[in-house]
Design an enzyme around this catalytic site. Structure first.
Site, PDB file in Angstrom:
ATOM      1  N   HIS A  19      92.288 118.060  45.791  1.00 39.78           N
ATOM      2  CA  HIS A  19      91.978 116.654  45.523  1.00 39.78           C
ATOM      3  C   HIS A  19      90.919 116.564  44.436  1.00 39.78           C
ATOM      4  CE1 HIS A  19      88.160 116.126  48.163  1.00 39.78           C
ATOM      5  NE2 HIS A  19      88.335 117.401  47.918  1.00 39.78           N
ATOM      6  N   CYS A  38      82.866 117.898  41.813  1.00 44.08           N
ATOM      7  CA  CYS A  38      84.036 117.498  42.617  1.00 44.08           C
ATOM      8  C   CYS A  38      84.860 116.422  41.912  1.00 44.08           C
ATOM      9  CB  CYS A  38      83.593 117.016  43.992  1.00 44.08           C
ATOM     10  SG  CYS A  38      82.823 118.320  44.977  1.00 44.08           S
ATOM     11  N   HIS A  44      90.141 120.282  42.779  1.00 47.46           N
ATOM     12  CA  HIS A  44      89.702 121.511  43.446  1.00 47.46           C
ATOM     13  C   HIS A  44      90.324 121.524  44.835  1.00 47.46           C
ATOM     14  CE1 HIS A  44      86.816 118.465  44.801  1.00 47.46           C
ATOM     15  NE2 HIS A  44      86.628 119.218  45.878  1.00 47.46           N
ATOM     16  N   HIS A  46      90.665 122.988  49.116  1.00 47.02           N
ATOM     17  CA  HIS A  46      89.983 123.369  50.352  1.00 47.02           C
ATOM     18  C   HIS A  46      91.005 123.894  51.349  1.00 47.02           C
ATOM     19  CE1 HIS A  46      86.269 121.291  49.237  1.00 47.02           C
ATOM     20  NE2 HIS A  46      87.017 120.256  48.880  1.00 47.02           N
ATOM     21  N   ASP A  84      99.577 119.345  54.146  1.00 46.90           N
ATOM     22  CA  ASP A  84      99.507 120.775  53.843  1.00 46.90           C
ATOM     23  C   ASP A  84     100.156 121.097  52.499  1.00 46.90           C
ATOM     24  OD1 ASP A  84      98.782 123.438  54.371  1.00 46.90           O
ATOM     25  OD2 ASP A  84     100.751 123.879  55.222  1.00 46.90           O
ATOM     26  N   HIS A  85      99.417 121.839  51.677  1.00 48.54           N
ATOM     27  CA  HIS A  85      99.848 122.253  50.338  1.00 48.54           C
ATOM     28  C   HIS A  85     100.214 121.064  49.459  1.00 48.54           C
ATOM     29  CE1 HIS A  85      99.893 126.160  52.308  1.00 48.54           C
ATOM     30  NE2 HIS A  85      99.732 126.661  51.085  1.00 48.54           N
ATOM     31  N   GLU A 129      85.821 120.354  56.028  1.00 49.92           N
ATOM     32  CA  GLU A 129      86.202 120.588  54.637  1.00 49.92           C
ATOM     33  C   GLU A 129      85.783 122.009  54.242  1.00 49.92           C
ATOM     34  OE1 GLU A 129      85.825 117.819  50.841  1.00 49.92           O
ATOM     35  OE2 GLU A 129      83.934 118.845  51.294  1.00 49.92           O
TER      36      GLU A 129
END
Length: 143
Positions: A19, A38, A44, A46, A84-85, A129
């Site tokens: 994100h 950020c 970037h 997580h 996810d992904h 996070e």
């Protein structure tokens, strides 16, 4: 007659997503000042950890608050499938207008789970996070 027993049950999942922290309400300069690295235009990522806690009466017949197989399925649908992904900002419509902070990720997960779980059973969504940045959301709203 045996006393009614209430319990809380938690289950954990992990998902990976990227994100960019960026608010459409701010200028590029204000976003950079507020979100720092950020706000990188390339984003970037997580590896998020989510702990979902439900609560309820322990059923005297099954001995369960909720069937874990059902909870696993609900979490798959509410968390893993949409997040996810994924690039949260580009792949998840909710974040097109909402900044993809961990606070808002927790709210998104809460709202998704609330639609699936039996009424009144969702107690808490805890989103890591990182090991140091954690948000807890219990569905509370301000007045």
């Amino acid at each position: 007659m045996a006393p009614r027993r209430l319990a809380r049950l938690s289950r954990t999942v992990t998902f990976s997503a990227c994100h960019r922290l960026h608010s459409k309400s701010l200028s590029d300069e204000e976003n950079l000042k507020l979100f720092g690295k950020c706000n990188n235009p390339h984003g970037h990522g997580h590896n998020y950890k989510v702990i979902v806690t439900v609560r309820g009466e322990i059923d005297p017949v099954s001995g369960m608050v909720i069937n874990l197989a059902d909870l696993k399925e609900y979490m798959e649908e509410a968390i893993m499938e949409p997040l996810d992904h994924k690039n949260l900002d580009k792949d998840v419509p909710y974040f097109a207008e909402v900044v993809s902070t961990t606070e808002n990720v927790a709210v998104f997960i809460w709202e998704n789970l609330k639609k699936l779980l039996p009424v009144g059973t969702l107690y808490k969504v805890k989103v890591y996070e990182t090991d140091k940045n954690i948000v807890v959301y219990k569905g509370e709203e301000t007045v």
